[in-house]
Design an enzyme around this catalytic site. Sequence first.
Site: not given
Ligand code: AKB
Length: 325
Positions: A58, A148, A152
């Site tokens: 993990d 997300y 990033k």
């Molecule tokens: C997503 O769609 O979340 C991934 C990306 C583009 O990072 N495939």
Amino acid sequence: MNTREMKRILVTGAVGQIGSELTLELRRKYGADNVVATGRKTPPSEALKNSGPFYFIDVNQRESIVEVVKKHDIDTIYHMAAILSVVGEQNPQLAWHVNMDGLYMVLEVAREFNMARVIVPSSIAAFGPETPRDRTPNDTILKPRTMYGVTKVAGELLGDYYFRKYGLDCRGLRYPGIISHETLPGGGTTDYAVAIYYEAVKQQRYACFVREDTRLPMMYMPDCIKATIDLAEAEPGKLKHHCDFNVGAMSFSAGELAASIRKHIPGFTCTYQPDFRQQIADSWPMSLDDTAAREEWGWKPAYDLEAMTRDMLDVLGRRHREGGL
Ligand code: AKB
């Protein structure tokens, strides 16, 4: 900067879409025993399970990483474990925990053990609606609207920070949507571009969750693996960027993707039923300017849409006829 050589590699997220194929290629290149696969699930394929060492770890548990690092004298980490955009919107807390706390853990272990290199993938999700969408520059506005994407951007900055502060050689690519026929992606916005091939082969129809005119940058898996390893092996002195390289390969709308499949399966029909994922897709680039990657480490993709479609349908068609789909 640390000048240790990359010899003994650990891959996190090795059972994921990219990690599973990356691990096999790294084992071919560096020797099976020198590439340790780790993940939270059982390896999906016999090839991955039987071709070299595998551990359940993990990335949020420091001790579980350290144990494997010590046992195998690891000097390089490909940190592929991540929660993708759609699951990240359903559970932003989990996305932060895995993508940020997990990355911090990996970087800290890499710093403590004086590692040669850490590969820290980023994504086109680092961009947002205010970013120019056509041939999106490498260095531009980074104001994503998804958790997300936030992780990033923060991950790119954190990797760059470790490079400048500690001399830890962190490198990363902004992956576009990745299309492959081995391991399915899980919980991304670009997943439609993979699912469409499977459904075309299995039942000659697909209901796409983004509009027909939705255009995004995409890449075929062999190019993705090549880009990842080429960047990892690039000469350090040539890199001006570190954790934030745009890498382009192709760019197409969902309608153009369906049309490319129809050339091989004339009866294939695609309908369009956009849902909440449309908004995420609309906030991402349509195409990328990857001049920095081309100039700094010689990036050049091999596959365009036609070549990828031919290959995908070939492989999946064969598997379907043999009863394996
Ligand atoms: C997503 O769609 O979340 C991934 C990306 C583009 O990072 N495939």
